[in-house]
Motif scaffolding. Structure first.
Motif, PDB file in Angstrom:
ATOM      1  N   GLN A  64       0.831  -1.185   0.000  1.00  0.00           N
ATOM      2  CA  GLN A  64       0.000   0.000   0.000  1.00  0.00           C
ATOM      3  C   GLN A  64       0.874   1.246   0.000  1.00  0.00           C
ATOM      4  N   GLY A  65       0.319   2.339  -0.501  1.00  0.00           N
ATOM      5  CA  GLY A  65       1.065   3.585  -0.526  1.00  0.00           C
ATOM      6  C   GLY A  65       0.884   4.331  -1.829  1.00  0.00           C
ATOM      7  N   TRP A  66       1.772   5.300  -2.076  1.00  0.00           N
ATOM      8  CA  TRP A  66       1.702   6.132  -3.268  1.00  0.00           C
ATOM      9  C   TRP A  66       2.143   5.349  -4.496  1.00  0.00           C
ATOM     10  N   GLU A 128       7.939   9.318  -0.021  1.00  0.00           N
ATOM     11  CA  GLU A 128       7.481  10.583  -0.578  1.00  0.00           C
ATOM     12  C   GLU A 128       8.592  11.335  -1.289  1.00  0.00           C
ATOM     13  N   TYR A 165      -3.020   7.300  -4.064  1.00  0.00           N
ATOM     14  CA  TYR A 165      -2.667   6.534  -2.873  1.00  0.00           C
ATOM     15  C   TYR A 165      -3.610   5.354  -2.779  1.00  0.00           C
ATOM     16  N   VAL A 196      -4.243   9.778   5.671  1.00  0.00           N
ATOM     17  CA  VAL A 196      -3.100  10.149   4.836  1.00  0.00           C
ATOM     18  C   VAL A 196      -3.074  11.660   4.635  1.00  0.00           C
TER      19      VAL A 196
END
Length: 836
Positions: A64-66, A128, A165, A196
């Motif tokens: 999971q994430g960007w 990021e 995201y 987030v």
């Protein structure tokens, strides 16, 4: 009826004209160069059906994430991938991409799954800081390129680069079915989970991320439909107060088979509407305008209902009660003539509707029809057939001009009575058989179907596969199954549903285990070479495999034990249990209920009692996500009933009743008096999720516990199995499941038969096809043949065996198929002792 086909089934139609097959099996398109070139040192490449993923060996698998999502026009895809791939390999960024141009085209098709729309390449930055750098560099690299919008993505810069995201864990973000692996997101706009916080460098892009529809001069009241190419809204003109239908089109998206995008089609529809103005056959054009890159078309709102919905509410064979067949025939023949008159007006103006099915027509209160969805209409000299039956009415390749619509109108004559027209692209000779079935079921005039048969069959005739005589049917189905076998392949032995490619083709529902079980128990024979295929792959792949019954290793072990391979069955289960967390699901298909029932079969009663105790604790607070025998609480109820039979402990009877009441709580009484599972707008009657499976288990409970309320509920559930029309032939969702249910008492050895079984058995001919001259049946969606147990020929074989075989046969654990014989139990105990 409807024109939308689930994208992943269409994808699995590309590789083979007869069976669903993995796109990786198709020899014609090796894919983009990065899909098959030598993998650089320090990198791992994973290839799945439809997608390829690259990951540095030193990197953690993406979760999971960007994510950075990149789109591309079909003609620019190789260049875009070459640029992005080179950049990611240099920067050691994990990335994945759609494997071939045809699959990318399909992902961006108008009616494909919106979850993978737009996305061609997915890049996985590690954090990021890396996200900011990668976005800036990729935006610079791809300057000058453009692509379709990515639903739910935030556009970065002016090019085809988006960011999102995703909260879901998962691999490289690439699923076997969705080329780019994006989650199925229904919202059109960029959103973030509440926990987030967006990084500062994205805030300017978020501030400019406005809804393009916000400034249009219409108030949107509701969304009628969303597609990859845009949306259709019910709206009100803010200037006049008139209610309109507002269509929105996005550039480079919603491609048709020729690669035409939604904007081009909407512009074309404008021209068609202008051409048909005043004829009373199409909506009246109110406006055409653009807002940003999006195009909009407004028409008057036509009062009425789609023919597809009117048909579904009136068709008489879906219920179990007395039907007004003469009244229905009168309505159907009149509406057919009305539709044909409307299409003739288009033809008189030199247009071919082309994308014609029941959803193409609005039935007005005055009895007339209005043609909608005219974006696919073409001049007569340009119109060609698609060669695909996604709508059920698709004309074969090579059909041109007005004959494209004539083929679809011929299909309409069939579909108004038996909506099984997808079968025609598998076998055009099927038309004469279905016409005869319709004539037997409806009081139709002799000549109504004659021209339709001539058009659909194209002169093709064949002998229908015989459904006379159990031995002949069994032999023919077995020969078809064996002729389809591919023992040289490692991903499957028998072709079946697309689900087999998720589990290696071993499982009971969709793999070799279920097919070999059906062949064996119906007396169709043992096949040592195929058993060896199952044995070797089960033993090699058991560790880490799914433990469930219908989708995993307990089902494989059940078949192995049933075939006498008791030692191997135990070894498979032992290996499957290593290093796996406890099973959480409670259902029969892949959860604790199936595992516990198989433990009883293997003589492991203590283990079964432990499994059932865990299940009983979990079930009230964690009701299954689905319903019915396979996915709901009826599967656990079946385990509790079998334990009551084994132990005499009444607590298991109480647990069974409580579980069944959970499923009954998700049922509703229908207009025909039947009790059926309801999920939103869907009404389910099948063996796996619907009324038939619940009724089967409830009948088992009522053998031991009299209850007037439950008995009345079962009578209403039972009516669902007596519906003459079943869209699918298969065991889990179709007619074969109803037949197996109707013959349950015979399978139980009680000497009783239901007179309805004979009617259902005869009606199997509606779906019967041939494979290499032998009897076979289509699988889910009717687009390809299937040989598996859940959806295809092996399941039909098992159900017909339940009706006609000299010995009790059926699905494991139901009626006469449960419990295991004393010899089997003794052999398992001997094997356990031998192992030490």
């Amino acid at each position: 009826m409807g024109r939308i086909v689930e994208k992943h089934y269409e994808l699995y139609c590309l590789a083979d004209p007869t069976f669903y097959d993995s796109p990786l099996a198709g020899p014609d398109d090796p894919g983009f160069e990065l899909a098959h070139r030598t993998v650089p040192g320090g990198w791992a490449r994973t290839r799945k059906p439809g997608a390829v993923a690259y990951r540095p060996l030193t990197a953690t698998p993406p979760g999971q994430g960007w994510k950075i999502l990149i789109s591309a026009r079909i003609e620019e895809a190789p260049e875009v991938l070459a640029k992005v791939g080179e950049h990611c390999l240099e920067r050691e960024l994990a990335f994945g991409f759609v494997r071939t141009r045809p699959i990318l085209h399909l992902n961006n098709a108008e009616h494909a799954d919106r979850g993978s729309s737009g996305t061609f390449i997915t890049v996985h930055p590690a954090g990021e800081a890396e996200l900011e750098t990668a976005l800036a560099e990729l935006d610079g690299i791809l300057g000058g390129h453009r692509g379709p919008a990515v639903p739910g993505g935030l556009r970065y810069g002016k090019g085809p680069v988006y960011v999102r995201y995703d909260g879901e864990e998962g691999g490289a973000g690439l699923s076997p079915q969705d080329g780019a692996g994006a989650a199925d997101r229904s919202e059109p706009s960029f959103t973030l989970p509440s926990h987030v916080t967006p990084p500062a460098f994205l805030l300017p892009y978020m501030a400019g991320h406005d809804d393009p529809a916000a400034d249009v001069p219409y108030r949107v009241e509701s969304v009628l439909r969303r597609t990859n190419g845009g949306a259709v809204y019910l709206a009100t003109d803010a200037r006049t107060g008139e209610r309109v239908v507002l269509k929105e089109a996005h550039p480079d998206a919603g491609l048709d088979e020729a690669g035409t995008d939604a904007v081009a089609r909407l512009s074309h529809e404008r021209q068609v509407l202008e051409r048909l103005a005043g004829l009373g056959v199409a909506p009246e054009l109110r406006a055409y305008f653009t807002q940003g890159s999006r195009h909009y078309l407004a028409t008057n709102r036509v009062t009425g209902e789609p023919l597809s919905e009117v048909f579904a509410s009136r068709h008489p064979l879906g219920g179990a009660g007395e039907a007004d067949l003469e009244g229905y025939v009168e309505w159907a023949t009149e509406i057919c003539a009305t539709v044909e008159d409307a299409v003739m007006k288009l033809h008189m103006n030199g247009l071919v509707l082309r994308d014609l099915d029941m959803s193409s027509f609005i039935v007005r209160p005055d009895g007339g029809v209005t043609v909608v969805g005219l974006e696919a209409a073409q001049p007569v000299l340009e119109a060609t057939g698609t060669g695909f039956a996604g709508s059920g009415f698709g004309a074969p390749l090579g059909t041109v001009g007005f004959d494209v619509d004539r083929f679809a109108l011929a299909c309409l004559r069939f579909a108004l009575f038996l909506p099984l027209t997808e079968l025609f692209l598998l076998d055009r000779g099927k038309a004469a058989e279905l016409a005869e079935a319709i004539r037997r079921s409806f009081p139709l005039k002799e000549g109504f179907l004659r021209p339709a048969v001539r058009i659909v069959s194209g002169g093709e005739t064949r002998l229908a596969p015989s459904l006379d005589g159990w031995r002949q049917m069994r032999s023919s189905m077995a020969r078809a199954i064996l002729a389809s076998a591919t023992p040289e392949r490692t991903d499957r032995l028998f072709p079946g549903d697309i689900a087999q490619f998720e589990s290696g083709g071993l499982g009971f529902a969709h793999g070799a285990a279920g097919v070999l079980y059906a062949l064996h128990v119906t007396g169709a024979g043992r096949y040592p070479d195929h058993e060896e295929w199952l044995l070797s792959r089960a033993l090699n792949g058991a560790r880490g495999g799914r433990p469930g019954f219908y989708d995993g290793m307990h089902g494989v072990a059940h078949t192995l034990a049933n075939l006498g391979h008791h030692q191997a069955a135990l070894e498979v289960l032992e290996a499957a249990g290593r290093d796996r967390p406890p099973v959480q699901a409670t259902d029969l298909y892949g959860g604790l209920a199936g595992i516990g029932l198989n433990q009883i079969y293997l003589g492991e009663l203590d283990k079964a009692l432990g499994t059932a105790s865990t299940l009983a604790e979990r079930l009230p607070g964690q009701a299954p996500g689905g319903t019915g025998l396979m996915y709901g609480a009826s599967g656990p109820a079946l385990l509790f009933l079998r334990l009551y039979e084994k132990t005499g402990d009444v607590q298991w009877l109480d647990q069974a009743e409580a579980a069944l009441r959970l499923d009954l709580g998700r049922c509703a009484v229908q207009a025909d008096g039947s009790l059926r599972v309801t999920e939103g707008r869907r009404v389910l009657a099948g063996l796996d999720r619907g009324s038939v499976g619940i009724s089967w288990v409830l009948g088992e409970l009522l053998r031991y516990r009299a209850d007037p309320g439950l008995s009345a509920a079962r009578q209403r559930l039972d009516r669902a199995a007596r519906s003459l029309f079943h869209r699918q032939p298969g065991l889990f969702t179709g007619r074969a499941g109803a037949l197996a249910y109707l013959c349950r008492e015979r399978a139980g050895g009680w000497g009783l038969e239901d007179p309805e079984a004979g009617r259902q058995l005869a009606a199997l001919s509606w779906h019967s096809m041939t494979y290499q001259g032998h009897l076979a049946f289509p699988g889910e969606r009717l687009l390809r043949l299937s040989m598996d147990l859940a959806t295809g020929t092996a399941g039909v074989l098992l159900a017909v065996g339940g009706a006609l075989h000299g010995e009790p046969v059926g699905l494991p654990f139901l009626s006469g198929a449960m419990p295991a014989s004393r010899q089997d139990a003794a052999a398992v105990e001997t094997s356990r002792a031998d192992r030490g």
